[in-house]
Scaffold this motif. Structure first.
Motif, mmCIF file in Angstrom:
data_model
loop_
_atom_site.group_PDB
_atom_site.id
_atom_site.type_symbol
_atom_site.label_atom_id
_atom_site.label_comp_id
_atom_site.label_asym_id
_atom_site.label_seq_id
_atom_site.Cartn_x
_atom_site.Cartn_y
_atom_site.Cartn_z
ATOM 1 N N ASP A 131 -1.099 74.201 34.894
ATOM 2 C CA ASP A 131 -1.177 74.667 33.520
ATOM 3 C C ASP A 131 -1.434 76.161 33.405
ATOM 4 N N LEU A 132 -1.840 76.802 34.501
ATOM 5 C CA LEU A 132 -2.076 78.239 34.462
ATOM 6 C C LEU A 132 -0.784 79.043 34.474
ATOM 7 N N VAL A 133 0.311 78.426 34.958
ATOM 8 C CA VAL A 133 1.553 79.193 35.119
ATOM 9 C C VAL A 133 2.773 78.522 34.505
ATOM 10 N N TRP A 134 2.662 77.263 34.111
ATOM 11 C CA TRP A 134 3.845 76.471 33.810
ATOM 12 C C TRP A 134 4.361 76.689 32.393
ATOM 13 N N ALA A 135 5.648 76.400 32.236
ATOM 14 C CA ALA A 135 6.303 76.273 30.927
ATOM 15 C C ALA A 135 7.400 75.244 31.106
ATOM 16 N N GLU A 136 7.501 74.320 30.182
ATOM 17 C CA GLU A 136 8.531 73.288 30.298
ATOM 18 C C GLU A 136 9.937 73.892 30.326
ATOM 19 N N LEU A 137 10.044 75.074 29.776
ATOM 20 C CA LEU A 137 11.336 75.747 29.718
ATOM 21 C C LEU A 137 11.697 76.455 31.023
ATOM 22 N N ARG A 297 15.263 86.773 27.615
ATOM 23 C CA ARG A 297 14.852 85.645 28.466
ATOM 24 C C ARG A 297 13.406 85.812 28.918
ATOM 25 N N HIS A 298 13.001 87.039 29.202
ATOM 26 C CA HIS A 298 11.612 87.291 29.612
ATOM 27 C C HIS A 298 10.648 86.929 28.478
ATOM 28 N N VAL A 299 11.016 87.320 27.277
ATOM 29 C CA VAL A 299 10.177 87.009 26.119
ATOM 30 C C VAL A 299 10.112 85.498 25.912
ATOM 31 N N ALA A 300 11.241 84.830 26.095
ATOM 32 C CA ALA A 300 11.273 83.372 25.897
ATOM 33 C C ALA A 300 10.332 82.665 26.861
ATOM 34 N N PHE A 301 10.286 83.113 28.111
ATOM 35 C CA PHE A 301 9.370 82.481 29.065
ATOM 36 C C PHE A 301 7.918 82.755 28.678
ATOM 37 N N GLY A 302 7.615 83.983 28.304
ATOM 38 C CA GLY A 302 6.245 84.299 27.916
ATOM 39 C C GLY A 302 5.768 83.438 26.760
ATOM 40 N N VAL A 303 6.597 83.281 25.737
ATOM 41 C CA VAL A 303 6.231 82.458 24.583
ATOM 42 C C VAL A 303 6.096 80.992 24.996
ATOM 43 N N ALA A 304 7.059 80.491 25.788
ATOM 44 C CA ALA A 304 7.025 79.076 26.197
ATOM 45 C C ALA A 304 5.799 78.783 27.053
ATOM 46 N N HIS A 305 5.452 79.706 27.956
ATOM 47 C CA HIS A 305 4.266 79.488 28.788
ATOM 48 C C HIS A 305 3.007 79.425 27.937
ATOM 49 N N LEU A 306 2.871 80.334 27.000
ATOM 50 C CA LEU A 306 1.658 80.360 26.188
ATOM 51 C C LEU A 306 1.600 79.176 25.225
ATOM 52 N N GLN A 307 2.739 78.708 24.777
ATOM 53 C CA GLN A 307 2.736 77.490 23.955
ATOM 54 C C GLN A 307 2.267 76.297 24.778
ATOM 55 N N HIS A 308 2.711 76.211 26.035
ATOM 56 C CA HIS A 308 2.233 75.138 26.923
ATOM 57 C C HIS A 308 0.735 75.287 27.173
ATOM 58 N N GLN A 309 0.301 76.504 27.459
ATOM 59 C CA GLN A 309 -1.112 76.748 27.741
ATOM 60 C C GLN A 309 -1.979 76.414 26.539
ATOM 61 N N GLY A 310 -1.460 76.718 25.362
ATOM 62 C CA GLY A 310 -2.237 76.449 24.155
ATOM 63 C C GLY A 310 -2.510 74.976 23.937
ATOM 64 N N LYS A 311 -1.651 74.102 24.473
ATOM 65 C CA LYS A 311 -1.847 72.661 24.326
ATOM 66 C C LYS A 311 -2.975 72.139 25.207
ATOM 67 N N VAL A 312 -3.282 72.857 26.286
ATOM 68 C CA VAL A 312 -4.289 72.372 27.237
ATOM 69 C C VAL A 312 -5.556 73.227 27.252
ATOM 70 N N ASP A 313 -5.513 74.369 26.604
ATOM 71 C CA ASP A 313 -6.665 75.271 26.614
ATOM 72 C C ASP A 313 -7.034 75.650 25.180
ATOM 73 N N PRO A 314 -8.058 75.029 24.622
ATOM 74 C CA PRO A 314 -8.441 75.320 23.232
ATOM 75 C C PRO A 314 -8.991 76.731 23.046
ATOM 76 N N THR A 315 -9.316 77.410 24.140
ATOM 77 C CA THR A 315 -9.863 78.768 24.030
ATOM 78 C C THR A 315 -8.775 79.836 24.082
ATOM 79 N N LEU A 316 -7.511 79.431 24.223
ATOM 80 C CA LEU A 316 -6.450 80.408 24.490
ATOM 81 C C LEU A 316 -6.345 81.465 23.395
ATOM 82 N N LEU A 317 -6.290 81.066 22.150
ATOM 83 C CA LEU A 317 -6.100 82.046 21.078
ATOM 84 C C LEU A 317 -7.224 83.076 21.062
ATOM 85 N N GLY A 318 -8.432 82.619 21.319
ATOM 86 C CA GLY A 318 -9.547 83.555 21.382
ATOM 87 C C GLY A 318 -9.393 84.537 22.533
#
Length: 402
Positions: A131-137, A297-318
């Motif tokens: 979950d630290l590095v992954w993105a479903e995309l 494509r770089h931006v798409a991965f960054g957004v997809a990774h953080l969307q995945h991270q946000g599902k498992v880490d409630p502190t992410l936005l902070g």
């Protein structure tokens, strides 16, 4: 079961230096530990080689008989190989989705899904949680990235006529110099991160490797365009380098991806569109377009990774908010965007030195900055920030664009 050979393997004149061990090994695999295998052959060195091979594999070889027709030895099946692989485990599952949440560091560089012999050295990687590095995309983005690679020598029409007024050419050179500086930072960040990731997450490694290759190409084409006519680069400001240095020092994978890809490269999508729209020559237009398709494509991965991270880490936005605020505080006393770059963008959009042209160019750069701000806000909202907070955070982004 012991003491009497259960089966006979006749090697003929095949010696161990010719691959006889493969037949011996195959025959032993059919026997239980402690069973015996008779091995016959005509090679005069058979027994010597057989005994040495058995010692290395944990079996026992005894000379049985030797005559003019060859030798026959008895091999007692040992337990070493059986025990060794009995303790082995799979490095995940072999199918594409067979990824584990936390791979064992001792798997090292083993292929995902391989049967891993125990006892290997641990891998020196600290990003070992999915979950630290992954993105479903990530898998599909890598497939697209691999198919979308292009050659700077042939993808750009370098022979196209470029005959600009000296002032316009200097503006293009200054903008290209600024792009090179920023793309070098965008190359170093993924290169550093991929060296820290467990190779079990190979799609992320592959994607970051291609991303680094993309940035290397961008450095090449922007440099080549800058030197195309004048042979000299533009200026590099301290404030610009200060801003980029803050990207290189962020150790957290998600925060580095956020600052570089979501905010920085996201803003660069607008900048490259601006350059494409106002390009005074076909080469400048082409380099902006080719770079933009990679950056998207770089931006798409960054957004997809953080969307995945946000599902498992409630502190992410902070944590994301803290990263923006900390970077802003670090750069609060810097001069911001290189004045030479700002002026070059104005002149590029103006296309001339008339008062009306400069007014038009200045307004176009103001519009560019507004588009960058709106783009950042849009991506921040996609990550889960309320609209008002997204606007606040976007306003804190570095004035140096990246």
């Amino acid at each position: 079961m012991t003491g009497t050979a259960r089966s006979l393997l006749d090697l003929g004149d095949l010696g161990f230096e010719q691959g006889a061990h493969l037949l011996v090994q195959r025959a032993l695999e059919t026997l239980p530990p402690g069973a015996e295998l008779a091995v016959a052959g005509l090679d005069p060195a058979l027994v010597v080689h057989l005994e040495a091979w058995c010692r290395g594999k944990g079996h026992r070889a005894l000379r049985a008989e030797e005559n003019d027709e060859g030798v026959r030895a008895t091999v007692t099946r040992g337990r070493t190989d059986l025990d060794r692989w009995a303790r082995a485990e799979r490095a995940g599952r072999p199918e594409p989705g067979g990824i584990v949440a936390s791979p064992d560091p001792s798997w090292g560089l083993a292929a995902r899904g391989a049967l891993v012999e125990p006892g290997g050295p641990p891998l020196n990687a600290d990003l070992v949680e999915r979950d630290l590095v992954w993105a479903e995309l990530a898998p599909s983005l890598y497939a697209h990235a691999a198919s979308a690679q292009w050659d700077p020598a042939t993808a750009i029409g370098w022979d196209a006529e470029v005959a600009l007024a000296p002032e316009i050419e200097r503006a293009v050179v200054q903008i290209m110099t600024f792009l090179v500086e920023n793309e070098q930072a965008a190359l170093v960040v993924p290169a550093r991160l991929l060296a820290r990731i467990h190779p079990h997450f190979r799609e992320v490694l592959q994607l970051l490797a291609v991303q680094a290759a993309d940035e290397a190409r961008h450095v090449e084409i922007f440099t080549r365009r800058a030197l195309l006519s004048s042979g000299e680069m533009g200026t590099s400001s301290v404030s610009g380098r200060e801003s980029l240095a803050t990207l290189l020092t962020e150790p957290d994978f998600s925060l580095a991806s956020f600052l570089l890809s979501v905010l920085g490269e996201g803003s660069f999508l607008n900048l490259l569109t601006f350059i494409d729209r106002n390009a005074p020559d076909p080469v400048t237009r082409q380099v902006a377009r080719m770079a933009r398709q990679d950056e998207a494509r770089h931006v798409a991965f960054g957004v997809a990774h953080l969307q995945h991270q946000g599902k498992v880490d409630p502190t992410l936005l902070g944590r994301l908010r803290g990263a923006v605020e900390q970077r802003h505080q670090t750069l609060v006393s810097s001069a911001g965007l290189n004045q030479d770059v700002f002026d070059a963008l104005v002149l590029l959009a103006a296309g001339e030195w008339s008062p009306s042209g400069i007014r038009r160019g200045y307004a176009a750069v103001q519009e560019l900055q507004e588009e960058m701000d709106q783009g950042r806000q849009h991506r921040l909202v996609r990550l889960g920030f309320p609209a008002d907070e997204a606007a606040e955070l976007s306003a804190l982004h570095t004035r140096n664009f990246m």
